[in-house]
Design a protein around this motif. Structure first.
Motif, PDB file in Angstrom:
ATOM      1  N   TRP A  83       0.832  -1.205   0.000  1.00 38.90           N
ATOM      2  CA  TRP A  83       0.000   0.000   0.000  1.00 38.90           C
ATOM      3  C   TRP A  83       0.862   1.248   0.000  1.00 38.90           C
ATOM      4  CZ3 TRP A  83      -0.864   4.158   3.389  1.00 38.90           C
ATOM      5  CH2 TRP A  83      -1.973   4.955   3.063  1.00 38.90           C
ATOM      6  N   THR A  84       0.461   2.238  -0.805  1.00 38.74           N
ATOM      7  CA  THR A  84       1.133   3.536  -0.839  1.00 38.74           C
ATOM      8  C   THR A  84       0.080   4.635  -0.954  1.00 38.74           C
ATOM      9  OG1 THR A  84       2.661   4.951  -2.079  1.00 38.74           O
ATOM     10  CG2 THR A  84       1.436   3.304  -3.338  1.00 38.74           C
ATOM     11  N   PRO A  85       0.260   5.768  -0.262  1.00 38.85           N
ATOM     12  CA  PRO A  85      -0.761   6.825  -0.294  1.00 38.85           C
ATOM     13  C   PRO A  85      -0.591   7.832  -1.428  1.00 38.85           C
ATOM     14  CG  PRO A  85       0.918   7.392   1.303  1.00 38.85           C
ATOM     15  CD  PRO A  85       1.332   6.069   0.711  1.00 38.85           C
ATOM     16  N   ASP A  86       0.263   7.538  -2.415  1.00 36.33           N
ATOM     17  CA  ASP A  86       0.615   8.538  -3.429  1.00 36.33           C
ATOM     18  C   ASP A  86      -0.610   9.061  -4.180  1.00 36.33           C
ATOM     19  OD1 ASP A  86       3.211   8.260  -2.702  1.00 36.33           O
ATOM     20  OD2 ASP A  86       3.779   6.943  -4.355  1.00 36.33           O
ATOM     21  N   TYR A  87      -1.430   8.158  -4.693  1.00 43.93           N
ATOM     22  CA  TYR A  87      -2.594   8.582  -5.474  1.00 43.93           C
ATOM     23  C   TYR A  87      -3.616   9.309  -4.609  1.00 43.93           C
ATOM     24  CZ  TYR A  87      -0.739   5.571  -9.152  1.00 43.93           C
ATOM     25  OH  TYR A  87       0.070   5.002 -10.108  1.00 43.93           O
TER      26      TYR A  87
END
Length: 301
Positions: free
Chosen positions: A77-81
């Motif tokens: 999981w990554t919060p970039d978007y």
């Protein structure tokens, strides 16, 4: 038994009146269906598709594009978007708020001018629309260049290094966005300011109201219709703007409009681009719903 009704001096039955009304509505409804509803439905279908090895659409439907939009990918999981979506909302809100703050004094200034010159001032406000948006954005390159006064003043106060321009930066993005959308607020707001009932303002002054209370209770409720139109006309396109952030913000300030343009352009991931577009539409509609609910719930008078 059909009721008889008078329509522009012609006696019609209720059935004939409904039929005639349907005929008048049909062209507009067809226009909305062809250019709004059908593209939206196609976008929904494409958002569930899969990208092929060479960028083609593969009609294998799944929720992977929406999971990717929420940050779930092959590396976890990554919060970039989500951060890009949040930044887009913040930029749209700030742009709308600053445009409103600048539009009120501008509208009162124009409304206070004699009628023979009033519309000349309105024309000056509209003049930027006569030039392409890309050209107007490139004009900020010249204004914010290192040799111009704005950059020199910023360098004097140690805000930037000497010889550096004021772009790419968040400041340049906001400046460009406000210059693009200020007329969208000023024009509908001016129509409300021009019809302002000044007797209510005088009554508030006679009751020794402060300037803030005069604005909140005598001016704002009267200008709320034009303000609401201006807010919607500014907030909705500001959410999806990509030209200004791309040119004045560069890679340092990506918004959701730039992300969508990237997917449909260089990345050729149309399915994911469609999913981002759907997310933008849902987020925009939700924001407008909150604005409508809050504006109804506040008792201004």
């Amino acid at each position: 038994m059909n009721k008889l009704m008078i329509w522009y001096g012609e006696l019609l039955s209720q059935k004939s009146l409904i039929k005639r009304g349907f005929l008048f509505l049909t062209p507009g409804m067809l226009w909305l269906i062809i250019f709004l509803v059908l593209p939206g439905l196609i976008l929904i279908v494409v958002s569930f598709a899969t990208r092929g090895s060479y960028g083609e659409l593969v009609w294998e439907f799944s929720f992977e594009n929406y999971k990717r939009l929420l940050g779930y990918g092959i590396f976890g999981w990554t919060p970039d978007y989500l951060l890009i979506l949040l930044r887009s909302v913040i930029v749209a809100i700030v742009t709308t708020a600053l445009s409103v703050l600048l539009s009120y004094p501008l509208c009162f200034f124009i409304a206070g001018k004699p009628e023979r010159t009033r519309y000349l001032w309105l024309t000056i406000v509209i003049i930027p629309f006569w030039t392409n948006m890309v050209i107007r954005t490139y004009a900020w390159f010249l204004i914010l260049a290192p040799e111009m006064p704005f950059a020199r003043i910023a360098a004097f106060f140690k805000l930037i290094s000497p010889g550096m321009p004021l772009y790419p930066s968040a400041f340049a993005v906001y400046l460009g966005m406000i210059s693009m959308f200020l007329p969208f607020v000023a024009l509908p707001l001016f129509s409300s300011v021009e019809r302002l009932d000044w007797t209510l303002v005088e009554a508030a002054q006679d009751l020794y109201s402060s300037n803030v209370r005069i604005f909140m209770h005598a001016i704002l409720p009267q200008t709320l219709p034009g303000l609401s139109v201006g807010v919607i006309l500014t907030f909705v396109p500001a959410m999806g703007m990509f030209v200004v952030p791309d040119l004045l913000g560069g890679a340092k300030y990506m918004l959701v409009g730039n992300l969508i343009q990237q997917q449909f352009g260089t990345s050729r991931d149309w399915a994911f681009g469609a999913a981002i577009s759907m997310g933008l539409m849902v987020l925009t509609m939700f924001s407008l719903y909150l604005y409508k609910r809050k504006s109804k719930g506040v008792d201004l008078i």
